[in-house]
Motif scaffolding. Structure first.
Motif, PDB file in Angstrom:
ATOM      1  N   UNK A 104       0.855  -1.190   0.000  1.00 41.47           N
ATOM      2  CA  UNK A 104       0.000   0.000   0.000  1.00 41.47           C
ATOM      3  C   UNK A 104       0.884   1.229   0.000  1.00 41.47           C
ATOM      4  N   UNK A 105       0.376   2.279  -0.622  1.00 37.71           N
ATOM      5  CA  UNK A 105       1.158   3.508  -0.626  1.00 37.71           C
ATOM      6  C   UNK A 105       0.793   4.338   0.606  1.00 37.71           C
ATOM      7  N   UNK A 106       1.255   5.576   0.639  1.00 38.20           N
ATOM      8  CA  UNK A 106       1.012   6.392   1.823  1.00 38.20           C
ATOM      9  C   UNK A 106      -0.490   6.616   1.984  1.00 38.20           C
ATOM     10  N   UNK A 107      -0.940   6.890   3.217  1.00 37.91           N
ATOM     11  CA  UNK A 107      -2.368   7.188   3.401  1.00 37.91           C
ATOM     12  C   UNK A 107      -2.842   8.280   2.451  1.00 37.91           C
ATOM     13  N   UNK A 108      -1.998   9.275   2.198  1.00 32.83           N
ATOM     14  CA  UNK A 108      -2.367  10.368   1.285  1.00 32.83           C
ATOM     15  C   UNK A 108      -2.656   9.834  -0.111  1.00 32.83           C
ATOM     16  N   UNK A 109      -1.767   8.968  -0.586  1.00 30.86           N
ATOM     17  CA  UNK A 109      -1.933   8.422  -1.938  1.00 30.86           C
ATOM     18  C   UNK A 109      -3.159   7.518  -1.998  1.00 30.86           C
ATOM     19  N   UNK A 164      -1.485  18.359  -1.351  1.00 31.45           N
ATOM     20  CA  UNK A 164      -0.504  17.511  -0.668  1.00 31.45           C
ATOM     21  C   UNK A 164       0.749  17.339  -1.521  1.00 31.45           C
ATOM     22  N   UNK A 165       0.528  17.101  -2.815  1.00 29.88           N
ATOM     23  CA  UNK A 165       1.680  16.882  -3.697  1.00 29.88           C
ATOM     24  C   UNK A 165       2.523  18.139  -3.794  1.00 29.88           C
ATOM     25  N   UNK A 166       1.861  19.279  -3.929  1.00 34.85           N
ATOM     26  CA  UNK A 166       2.618  20.532  -4.027  1.00 34.85           C
ATOM     27  C   UNK A 166       3.359  20.799  -2.725  1.00 34.85           C
ATOM     28  N   UNK A 205       1.099  18.100 -13.193  1.00 32.40           N
ATOM     29  CA  UNK A 205       2.378  17.496 -13.529  1.00 32.40           C
ATOM     30  C   UNK A 205       2.839  16.544 -12.449  1.00 32.40           C
ATOM     31  N   UNK A 206       2.718  16.997 -11.205  1.00 31.00           N
ATOM     32  CA  UNK A 206       3.173  16.159 -10.102  1.00 31.00           C
ATOM     33  C   UNK A 206       2.324  14.903 -10.013  1.00 31.00           C
ATOM     34  N   UNK A 207       1.041  15.044 -10.262  1.00 29.04           N
ATOM     35  CA  UNK A 207       0.165  13.867 -10.213  1.00 29.04           C
ATOM     36  C   UNK A 207       0.607  12.850 -11.249  1.00 29.04           C
TER      37      UNK A 207
END
Ligand SMILES: Nc1ncnc2c1ncn2[C@@H]1O[C@H](COP(=O)(O)OP(=O)(O)O)[C@@H](O)[C@H]1O
Ligand SMILES: [Mg+2]
Length: 599
Positions: free
Chosen positions: A158-163, A475-477, A523-525
């Motif tokens: 699993x990835x981070x809770x955010x992801x 979150x990504x930014x 872009x980050x996404x």
């Protein structure tokens, strides 16, 4: 080796491998069940992206205690009364979601049919822990805790809770878009992050889940042909995104991620969008159940059409027709002539290669001109800002010598406020001002980053600007704030769903910080996890450069045009824009003469 039948618990865990890949997929199954139950309202609560808790409450038909026991068994479903899988009209039909989920989590199932008492069943990783009466309003509530508690290998992946939360939210948006008649709420870690009321119209719901701007920048679709109906909305080519995740596709009310459909959308916009830009669409395809097989994947997100060509054709022609009706003109194809293909030698002695060398002769086969495929919100540059951008303010202000010894010639004028036409010693040069300038800005950014200290100078905004984005984008930014500040972009988190822009790179001039930040988030996404730091930096620089560039459509003075041409001649890689399209083409004098039959 002897063959044996696997015990049911193991069969369920194997099925769970396909049905429940991550919290978002368990959530999807639970919400589909809620929708199928006839609910008017579906409330979702998540903790840690769904890893710790997924809870789905509905006000649907509910289940009796006996049905609750049956529902957790494999291949138990109430949705195929005639055992006719071809005619399935519900989202579920495989009868394996609940048994799969319950085999890899702790599930509390509570349900109450209208006019009856409520009942609760707690099953811990496949084993019944307790059951008894429960107090709840009519409907069903399913709590899933400790997902993959007994499957450490899966849990580790699993990835981070955010992801995981971002994936869950995307899934909720798609389901909520499919059913504007139902209300949905999502709460994550105690905060309400999505809420749409029941009884909205389809366009209202789409706007509520994407952006209100889409309504002003899109066309509606409603076509019917041979029993197939295509409805929804599609963005104008000028309203586009850096990632394809704003394409919402539905087949008979079911959200799908189908290659054929995605390809058809791409095909419809092919000549109107740059290859790395994506339209925003919400397309609803409805066709007789016999024309489509929904039972091709355990997660039910893929479908197979009986007549794929017909479906594809309908989407391409439907979209094109709708876009044409909107008065939008597709980019015209260029005439077939022989554009210059030889390298040019610059004053510095460098070989300055015409960008079209790779294409042999046939112009029509080359990429279309990019003019209309601009980023949706390029930085609008004021006149005063342009001189420093062009680098040679002083020179540009002086009268241009009538010498034609420059490889890209001397500017003679501007066409369509987009192309610079220049006369060189040996031919006619046409430059795409936006594409060319974008390249120059990128190269300057790279140079600034490569210089000692390695930071792009920034300029504080008079008033910090608030940019609203969805939470995963923020979150990504936020995770990249330091990197972005090296590019001269100073951001700060501003509440759960907004960023504050304090400064922008000074070489971008004054502009629309909102568009820049939105594109960077896209872009980050798209690239954040896939690319190395080095590549990511290039992407960020390219996105910024695009926003710092002279837009197509801006009138340039002759000195400005000449300054641009001279800078192109001394800038590496200036023959291509950041999207790989050419920035200039040249028609030789000989070819001009041929065109007029003089040769
Ligand atoms: N929220 C709910 N409300 C009412 N019935 C439900 C709900 N969730 C599940 N069920 C019942 O449990 C059955 C099994 O669910 P599931 O395992 O997801 O299989 P499927 O949805 O494919 O039938 C459903 O067919 C339905 O009858
Ligand atoms: Mg189901």
């Amino acid at each position: 080796m002897s063959i044996r039948r696997l015990p049911e618990a193991l069969v369920n865990r194997i099925a769970a491998g396909e049905v429940v890949e991550r919290p978002a997929s368990a959530l999807k199954e639970l919400v589909e069940n809620a929708i199928d139950s006839g609910a008017r309202m579906v409330a979702v609560r998540l903790a840690s992206g769904g890893i710790d808790l997924i809870e789905v409450t509905d006000d649907g038909c509910g289940m009796t205690p006996a049905d609750m026991a049956l529902a957790l068994e494999r291949h138990a479903t109430s949705k195929l009364p005639d055992e006719d899988i071809e005619m399935v009209a519900t989202l579920g039909f495989r009868g394996e979601a609940l048994p799969s989920i319950v085999s890899v989590s702790k599930m509390t199932l509570e349900s109450r049919p209208l006019g009856a008492e409520g009942w609760q069943r707690i099953v811990d990783h496949g084993v019944l822990a307790s059951e008894g009466p429960a107090a709840l309003p009519p409907g069903t509530r399913v709590r899933v805790e400790n997902l993959f508690g007994n499957v450490p290998a899966r849990r580790k992946f699993l990835r981070s809770p955010r992801a995981e939360y971002a994936a869950a939210l995307d899934c909720m948006k798609r389901l909520a878009m499919a059913r504007p008649d139902i209300g949905f709420t999502v709460e994550h870690d105690g905060r309400r992050t999505l809420a749409v009321q029941s009884g909205m119209t389809r366009p209202e719901r789409v706007a509520a889940l994407t952006s209100g701007e889409l309504i002003d920048n899109s066309v509606g679709l409603d076509f019917e042909r041979e029993g197939i109906r295509l409805g929804g909305i599609a963005s104008l080519p000028t309203y586009n995104r850096g990632v394809a995740d704003h394409q919402f596709l539905f087949v008979n009310g079911r959200p799908v991620k189908d290659r054929l459909l995605i390809g058809a959308v791409r095909g419809a916009y092919a000549e109107m969008l740059a290859r790395d830009r994506h339209a925003v669409v919400a397309l609803f395809l409805d066709l007789p159940p016999t024309e489509v097989d929904v039972n091709v994947h355990p997660a039910k997100t893929e479908v197979r059409f009986r007549e794929p060509a017909l479906v594809r054709g309908m989407i391409v022609s439907g979209l094109r027709h709708a876009l044409d009706q909107s008065g939008f003109r597709a980019v015209q194809r260029a005439v077939e002539v022989n554009w210059q293909q030889e390298p040019i030698r610059t004053s510095q002695g460098d070989i300055f290669t015409a960008p079209y060398t790779a294409y042999q002769g046939n112009y029509a086969a080359r990429p279309a001109f990019p003019s209309l495929a601009e980023s949706r919100s390029g930085f609008a540059i004021r006149h005063e800002d342009l001189a420093p951008l062009m680098g040679r303010a002083a020179e540009a202000a002086e009268p241009v010598p009538e010498s034609q010894s420059h490889p890209l010639g001397v500017a003679r004028g501007q066409v369509a406020n987009t192309y610079i036409v220049a006369e060189a010693e040996d031919g006619l040069v046409i430059v795409d001002q936006h594409a060319a300038h974008e390249r120059l800005v990128l190269e300057r950014m790279r140079a600034a980053m490569a210089a000692a200290g390695g930071a792009v100078p920034s300029q504080a905004l008079l008033l910090p600007q608030v940019v609203e984005l969805d939470e995963p984008a923020c979150d990504r930014l936020e995770a990249r704030i330091d990197e972005l500040s090296a590019f001269g972009l100073d951001l700060e988190r501003f509440g759960p769903a907004a960023m504050l822009v304090r400064a922008t790179p000074s070489m971008l001039g004054q502009g629309d910080a909102k568009g820049l930040v939105e594109d960077l988030a896209d872009d980050l996404a798209a690239y954040d996890e896939a690319l190395s730091l080095r590549e990511r930096i290039d992407h960020v620089a390219a996105t910024m450069a695009c926003h710092g560039s002279v837009r197509a459509g801006r009138i340039l003075s002759v000195p400005e045009m000449n300054a641009l041409l001279r800078e192109m001649e001394v800038t590496p890689r200036s023959g291509q824009c950041n999207h790989g399209r050419p920035t200039w083409v040249k028609l030789s004098m000989g070819d001009v003469e041929k065109l007029f039959g003089r040769k």
